[in-house]
Write a protein that holds these residues in place. Structure first.
Motif, PDB file in Angstrom:
ATOM      1  N   PRO A  52      -6.923  -0.133   3.872  1.00 29.39           N
ATOM      2  CA  PRO A  52      -6.660   0.104   2.450  1.00 29.39           C
ATOM      3  C   PRO A  52      -7.799   0.845   1.762  1.00 29.39           C
ATOM      4  O   PRO A  52      -8.977   0.546   1.992  1.00 29.39           O
TER       5      PRO A  52
ATOM      6  N   HIS B 223       0.906  10.122   6.720  1.00 31.39           N
ATOM      7  CA  HIS B 223       0.708   8.776   7.267  1.00 31.39           C
ATOM      8  C   HIS B 223       1.161   8.674   8.723  1.00 31.39           C
ATOM      9  O   HIS B 223       0.427   8.182   9.597  1.00 31.39           O
TER      10      HIS B 223
ATOM     11  N   GLN C  81       1.531   5.343   0.801  1.00 32.61           N
ATOM     12  CA  GLN C  81       1.282   6.187   1.971  1.00 32.61           C
ATOM     13  C   GLN C  81       1.249   7.650   1.557  1.00 32.61           C
ATOM     14  O   GLN C  81       1.997   8.070   0.676  1.00 32.61           O
TER      15      GLN C  81
ATOM     16  N   LEU D  24       0.821  -1.193   0.000  1.00 30.02           N
ATOM     17  CA  LEU D  24       0.000   0.000   0.000  1.00 30.02           C
ATOM     18  C   LEU D  24       0.867   1.259   0.000  1.00 30.02           C
ATOM     19  O   LEU D  24       1.901   1.320   0.674  1.00 30.02           O
TER      20      LEU D  24
ATOM     21  N   ASP E 116      -2.766   3.266   2.221  1.00 27.41           N
ATOM     22  CA  ASP E 116      -3.067   2.985   3.623  1.00 27.41           C
ATOM     23  C   ASP E 116      -3.605   4.278   4.223  1.00 27.41           C
ATOM     24  O   ASP E 116      -2.858   5.232   4.451  1.00 27.41           O
TER      25      ASP E 116
END
Length: 271
Positions: free
Chosen positions: A22, A10, A6, A4, A27
């Protein structure tokens, strides 16, 4: 499994106890410890800060130097009056198929010497490819690697104007250059919650600094994607891939208001 991606915020989300998950290959923060309902209500009553940096931002720059050329080229892909869009203004648009299905919805801003588009995260790679395939002879298509923060709620104006007083002068759908606490930003007075607010595009390396300064306002809280979804549902706003898709026309979706008279049957540039 694909790792995933970022956003630049994040680590900030994690430090505030976000439950991550997700979404569109990223993310993303789904909710914070207060939960979706409290986040939803707080946005309606005060101000919420949303990380929407996963969305696609792209510049269309006319190779001729004439913005009208880029506007007319884009009109071949969207049934929207782009040519009539004034500098410093933006409007909602729709990429459509030859049969009228909705490929994606987007925001289109006139930045004077170029157009700035914001597209949905789940479709951005396809949208960028679509733009390049159809507009490359007329426009340079430049995807941007920038963060995007949405400030939504009745106290959003006060929070942003405390960092740059010019924010309070903006009208709905204005797009201005701002410098909140000296940070260069492109801000639109818009959002997708049904509340007044702003979407603020900044360089990725400035995103955390701007977010932290905004969060110093006691009315401002981080809000996750769960509440963003409930807020837009409550406001009756469509989400591509859920409420609209390639099998849905703008008329079927109740979005005919987004097609200006110049682009309707009998208009100057119908189609």
């Amino acid at each position: 499994m694909t790792e995933l991606l970022q956003t630049p915020l994040h680590a900030l989300h994690q430090s505030h106890g976000a439950r991550m998950g997700p979404f569109a290959g990223y993310d993303m923060p789904i909710q914070y410890p207060d939960g979706v309902l409290k986040e939803h209500l707080h946005t309606r009553e005060a101000a919420g800060l949303f990380d929407v940096s996963h969305m696609g931002q792209v510049i269309l720059r006319p190779r001729s130097g004439e913005l009208a050329d880029a506007a007319l080229a884009l009109e071949a892909l969207v049934p929207v009056d782009v040519l009539g869009l004034k500098p410093g203004r933006q409007r909602y648009g729709l990429f459509t198929t030859p049969d009228g299905g909705i490929l994606d919805d987007l925001m289109i801003a006139n930045r004077g010497d170029h157009l700035l588009l914001v597209v949905n995260a789940a479709n951005k790679d396809a949208d960028f490819a679509h733009l390049k395939a159809h507009l490359d002879p007329v426009c340079e298509v430049e995807p941007l690697d920038r963060a995007l923060l949405a400030l939504q709620g009745p106290k959003a104006e006060a929070a942003l104007s405390a960092l740059d007083p010019d924010a309070a002068l903006m009208r709905f759908m204005d797009v201005w250059d701002l410098r909140p606490e000296g940070i260069p930003a492109v801000a639109s007075r818009s959002g997708y919650t049904g509340e007044d607010g702003f979407e603020v595009s900044v360089a990725a390396e400035s995103a955390v600094d701007l977010a932290q300064r905004l969060l110093e306002d006691p009315a401002m809280r981080l809000i996750g994607l769960g509440a963003r979804d409930s807020l837009r549902l409550e406001a009756g706003l469509c989400l591509h891939g859920h409420d609209i898709d390639q099998e849905t026309t703008p008329v079927e979706a109740g979005l005919e208001w987004a097609i200006q008279g110049a682009r309707r049957r009998g208009g100057a540039r119908a189609g």
